[in-house]
Design a protein around this motif. Structure first.
Motif, PDB file in Angstrom:
ATOM      1  N   THR A   9      58.586  33.629  37.996  1.00 39.70           N
ATOM      2  CA  THR A   9      58.173  34.877  38.650  1.00 39.70           C
ATOM      3  C   THR A   9      57.947  35.991  37.631  1.00 39.70           C
ATOM      4  O   THR A   9      56.936  36.694  37.682  1.00 39.70           O
ATOM      5  CB  THR A   9      59.227  35.298  39.698  1.00 39.70           C
ATOM      6  N   LEU A  52      59.362  40.844  47.637  1.00 40.53           N
ATOM      7  CA  LEU A  52      58.024  40.412  47.227  1.00 40.53           C
ATOM      8  C   LEU A  52      57.005  40.515  48.358  1.00 40.53           C
ATOM      9  O   LEU A  52      55.920  39.966  48.257  1.00 40.53           O
ATOM     10  CB  LEU A  52      58.106  38.963  46.722  1.00 40.53           C
ATOM     11  N   HIS A  66      56.043  28.053  46.938  1.00 35.08           N
ATOM     12  CA  HIS A  66      55.502  29.345  46.513  1.00 35.08           C
ATOM     13  C   HIS A  66      54.157  29.098  45.854  1.00 35.08           C
ATOM     14  O   HIS A  66      54.077  28.342  44.884  1.00 35.08           O
ATOM     15  CB  HIS A  66      56.432  30.027  45.506  1.00 35.08           C
ATOM     16  N   PHE A 116      54.986  26.484  42.704  1.00 36.18           N
ATOM     17  CA  PHE A 116      56.376  26.107  42.433  1.00 36.18           C
ATOM     18  C   PHE A 116      57.174  26.302  43.715  1.00 36.18           C
ATOM     19  O   PHE A 116      56.634  26.766  44.708  1.00 36.18           O
ATOM     20  CB  PHE A 116      56.958  26.916  41.268  1.00 36.18           C
ATOM     21  N   ARG A 174      62.225  26.990  35.349  1.00 37.80           N
ATOM     22  CA  ARG A 174      61.977  27.282  36.759  1.00 37.80           C
ATOM     23  C   ARG A 174      62.238  28.757  37.070  1.00 37.80           C
ATOM     24  O   ARG A 174      61.450  29.414  37.742  1.00 37.80           O
ATOM     25  CB  ARG A 174      62.882  26.378  37.631  1.00 37.80           C
ATOM     26  N   ASN A 205      51.255  31.166  44.118  1.00 37.75           N
ATOM     27  CA  ASN A 205      50.868  32.476  43.581  1.00 37.75           C
ATOM     28  C   ASN A 205      49.442  32.419  43.056  1.00 37.75           C
ATOM     29  O   ASN A 205      49.118  31.564  42.214  1.00 37.75           O
ATOM     30  CB  ASN A 205      51.801  32.869  42.428  1.00 37.75           C
ATOM     31  N   HIS A 262      60.899  25.447  46.329  1.00 39.59           N
ATOM     32  CA  HIS A 262      62.124  24.762  46.753  1.00 39.59           C
ATOM     33  C   HIS A 262      61.674  23.626  47.671  1.00 39.59           C
ATOM     34  O   HIS A 262      61.822  23.696  48.882  1.00 39.59           O
ATOM     35  CB  HIS A 262      63.014  25.741  47.497  1.00 39.59           C
ATOM     36  N   GLU A 283      60.884  32.535  52.860  1.00 36.95           N
ATOM     37  CA  GLU A 283      62.080  33.276  52.439  1.00 36.95           C
ATOM     38  C   GLU A 283      61.822  34.714  52.016  1.00 36.95           C
ATOM     39  O   GLU A 283      62.757  35.510  51.988  1.00 36.95           O
ATOM     40  CB  GLU A 283      62.833  32.521  51.330  1.00 36.95           C
ATOM     41  N   HIS A 284      60.610  35.109  51.697  1.00 45.59           N
ATOM     42  CA  HIS A 284      60.392  36.473  51.200  1.00 45.59           C
ATOM     43  C   HIS A 284      60.293  37.509  52.310  1.00 45.59           C
ATOM     44  O   HIS A 284      60.356  38.703  52.041  1.00 45.59           O
ATOM     45  CB  HIS A 284      59.132  36.541  50.344  1.00 45.59           C
ATOM     46  N   LYS A 343      51.074  36.635  46.562  1.00 38.75           N
ATOM     47  CA  LYS A 343      52.072  35.603  46.837  1.00 38.75           C
ATOM     48  C   LYS A 343      51.921  34.979  48.214  1.00 38.75           C
ATOM     49  O   LYS A 343      51.703  35.683  49.191  1.00 38.75           O
ATOM     50  CB  LYS A 343      53.473  36.208  46.699  1.00 38.75           C
TER      51      LYS A 343
END
Ligand code: 2HG
Ligand code: ZN
Length: 453
Positions: free
Chosen positions: A319, A66, A371, A362, A315, A373, A364, A410-411, A329
């Protein structure tokens, strides 16, 4: 100049488009060709050929990234690992699984399950992403709370670096203190230091039966107290939050109706161990006290695996539901203890600077990872939209810096966040990264322009 090695190659326009991009849509794919090595030796031959023919290589896995890390938009040669799909060894004693880089992560999970074992790193795209890419990006996902990121499960790697050297790193050892760990250095290096061709992944025992709670929160500030309370009461494997807009997008995309009567601005899917239903009473007790405290306003507890999977969909499908809106993002993190203050400041910033855009939240949250967006309005040109988002990004990243966080939880950095790296890594660190690049890939053959400018 040297002749092109005997390796399968595609040059047609459709293949170049297909293999030249990942899930991002901000760049026009334009690779020169796509090549399909079948062994580590083939990859060595490709690196040598690139070095003597002035070519650049873009390593390519399932291309579910992403951040544009697998985009080839400047005449590069895409090196697709997808034909390297052998499972080399399942060692039930370790336990571990050694595979070639092109094996899908979902296949690793299945092979482990068939042997009564478990590969715990999991995310919505695990089925189509490949082991090599998951290592190059240190993929995280929905159970980091309990199991950590991909790097926690990498026990060995075979990597071809930009000099054409084959590095056999850590060789599956659990303990290895014979100097610095080059294996871990390669994890998350986004293909700029070397191309992963084989990996040994640690496995574990499967978790006991699990149940899922879907919760509706009174407001944003209720999230962290709820996480703390549920962590005390239950053995959690996931705590994933999402906002009201995520719900609306998933409902529109999947045609399902949200199972909670109470509409709230924020929700969470909470997964916990529930062997023989032993977690149910504890979950209900914790839920009731969260309601009494005013943190939680509604909730539902899964009564079967099928229902748990349905709750997870709210959840996991976010995406894919927002993908048609070409989202810009942001994948941010701060230390978990700083999440409440950070979220508050970010909410204020978004309200102030993004009123023209729909912003979907949204993530973790138990890992401190959010995240955010920003969706492209239907009437807006994608290039103008991207420029507008980039104009606003420094404000977000300044906030990340103030809170000691990361611009990519993480992306990965890829092309998308490259020019913002200095918001979370200082000049000395970036200089050291350039030093590593010069050490492993002095001619700059591998994944040029990604991660480092
Ligand atoms: C997830 O957590 C993935 O579902 C994707 O990291 C996040 O689409 C995103 O921004
Ligand atoms: Zn994520």
């Amino acid at each position: 100049m040297s002749a092109f090695p005997d390796i399968e190659t595609l040059t047609d326009a459709e293949s170049r488009l297909h293999y030249g991009r990942d899930w991002t849509r901000f760049w026009t794919p334009a690779p020169e060709r796509v090549v399909f090595p079948r062994s580590t030796e083939d990859v060595v031959a490709l690196v040598r050929w690139a070095g003597s023919n002035n070519r650049k290589l873009v390593p390519s896995g399932g291309r579910t990234g992403l951040s544009g890390g697998a985009v080839a938009a400047a005449g590069e040669v895409v090196v697709s690992l997808e034909k390297m799909r052998r499972q080399i060894e399942l060692d039930a004693v370790e336990p571990s699984l050694t595979v070639e880089a092109g094996v899908p992560v979902g296949e690793v999970q299945r092979t482990a399950a068939e042997a009564g074992l478990y590969y715990p790193v999991d995310w919505a795209a695990a089925g189509s992403s490949q082991v090599g890419g998951s290592i190059a990006t240190n993929a995280g996902g929905i159970r980091v709370l309990r199991y950590g990121m991909t790097r926690n499960w990498v026990r060995g790697l075979v990597v071809v670096d930009g000099r054409g050297r084959v590095l056999r790193l850590n060789r599956g050892l659990v303990k290895n203190n014979a100097g610095p760990d080059l294996c871990q250095l390669m994890v998350g290096s986004e293909g700029v230091l070397g191309i992963v061709t084989e990996a040994t992944l640690g496995l574990t025992r499967p978790p006991p039966a699990q149940s899922v709670l879907l919760l509706a929160f009174a407001d944003l500030s209720a999230l962290m107290p709820a996480l703390a309370a549920l962590r005390n009461a239950l053995s959690l494997s996931a705590f994933e939050f999402f906002d009201r807009r995520s719900v609306a997008r998933v409902a529109a995309h999947t045609g399902s109706s949200f199972p909670l009567a109470e509409q709230a601005d924020f929700h969470a899917v909470v997964e916990f161990d529930d062997p023989d239903g032993a977690g149910q009473d504890k979950a209900l007790e914790a839920f009731e006290s969260l309601v009494e405290d005013g943190h939680v306003i509604d909730g539902i507890l899964s009564q079967s695996d099928a229902q748990a999977a349905e709750l997870w969909r709210w959840r996991e499908a976010i995406t894919e539901s927002i993908a048609p809106c070409t989202p810009y993002k942001n994948d941010l993190s701060v230390r978990v203890s700083r999440v409440p203050r950070f979220l508050q400041a970010l909410e204020a910033l978004v309200g102030r600077y993004y009123p023209a855009f729909e912003v979907v939240w949204f993530g973790h949250i138990g890992d401190g990872n959010l995240h955010m967006n920003i969706l492209c309005p239907e009437a807006m040109d994608v290039a103008d939209f991207r420029a507008a988002c980039e104009g606003l990004s420094p404000r977000v990243f300044e906030l990340v810096r103030e809170h000691g966080g990361s611009i990519s939880a993480e992306h990965g950095v890829g092309l998308l966040k490259r020019d913002y790296l200095h918001y979370c890594r200082d000049a000395a660190e970036i200089d050291a990264l350039h030093g590593l690049k010069a050490l492993f890939d002095p001619a700059g053959l591998l994944n040029p322009g990604k991660l480092l400018a």
